[in-house]
Design a protein around this motif. Structure first.
Motif: not given
Length: 106
Positions: A69-73, A79-82
């Motif tokens: 879950r932590q990896i997915a978050v 993704g939003y930063e990119t």
């Protein structure tokens, strides 16, 4: 030690000759831990009326799920930063969605 015996020992160490276990096989292993942690495990398992192996397995599976879950978050945030959202595009999308979707009472 004769040459043949030495070769046999060396061969037995290679991964090709290791015994494969079925996917459903259970493996036993030993874990060293502080006495206080062991006492907490024992107290918890008794309270839950659960076998020690089942409790440890549940804890490990919980840890795996949390790590995934932590990896997915982290990937989601990356993704939003990119590709940050464009404020103007969001306004347009909101306008279009509000015109398309009926105003239902919930």
């Amino acid at each position: 030690m004769d040459k043949n015996h030495k070769k046999t020992r060396e061969r037995s160490k290679s991964p090709k000759n290791q015994r494969r276990l079925p996917a459903t096989a259970h493996i036993k292993f030993a874990v060293s831990m502080p006495q206080a942690d062991f006492a907490k495990i024992e107290e918890l398992r008794r309270g839950l009326k659960m076998a020690r192996s089942k409790l440890i397995l549940a804890a490990i599976r919980h840890w795996f799920a949390e790590a995934e879950r932590q990896i997915a978050v982290a990937e989601y945030v990356r993704g939003y930063e990119t590709f940050p959202e464009d404020a103007e595009l969001l306004k347009v999308m909101e306008s279009v969605q509000s015109n398309i979707l009926p105003e239902d009472r919930w």
